[in-house]
Design an enzyme around this catalytic site. Sequence first.
Site, short mmCIF file in Angstrom:
data_model
loop_
_atom_site.label_atom_id
_atom_site.label_comp_id
_atom_site.label_asym_id
_atom_site.label_seq_id
_atom_site.Cartn_x
_atom_site.Cartn_y
_atom_site.Cartn_z
N GLY A 48 0.81 -1.19 0.00
CA GLY A 48 0.00 0.00 0.00
C GLY A 48 0.85 1.25 0.00
CG HIS A 49 4.69 1.32 0.38
ND1 HIS A 49 4.39 0.16 1.08
CD2 HIS A 49 5.93 1.14 -0.14
CE1 HIS A 49 5.42 -0.66 1.00
NE2 HIS A 49 6.36 -0.10 0.25
CB ALA A 50 4.80 4.23 -4.76
NE ARG A 95 5.73 -0.66 -3.81
CZ ARG A 95 7.00 -0.82 -4.15
NH1 ARG A 95 7.75 -1.69 -3.54
NH2 ARG A 95 7.55 -0.04 -5.05
#
Length: 131
Positions: A48-50, A95
């Site tokens: 839940g981040h990039a 992702r």
Amino acid sequence: MHKIEIIDIPKIEDRRGNLSVIEKDCIPFEIKRVYYLYDVPSDAYRGGHAHKEQLEFLIALSGSFNVVLDDGANKQTITLNKPNKGLLIPTGIWRELENFSSGSVCLVLASAEFLESDYIRDYNDFKTFKN
């Protein structure tokens, strides 16, 4: 979704079991941090981040899980389920990891040590970053 790549990890087969090695030019960065996810409930998700700068290489050491990748315009889901194949995730890719099988272990090799300012944790901020 260019630069996202499944990379074969060299496998040495032996009647006593297989051995895989990551060294030299197997992945396109120097490893600065290693961590792993395990005991993730099947209905939970991780990620839940990039990242702005960090590259990551994910391997399913055991079991399987899905990696949902988003470049801001397109989404792609890749299932990892072999310990001799890894997923290279370049910078600027959102992702999410989901659908973990029982006993799965996700190994992550990262190009940098933890730096909170490298993370984009809000999807709207990610969309702004991509534009």
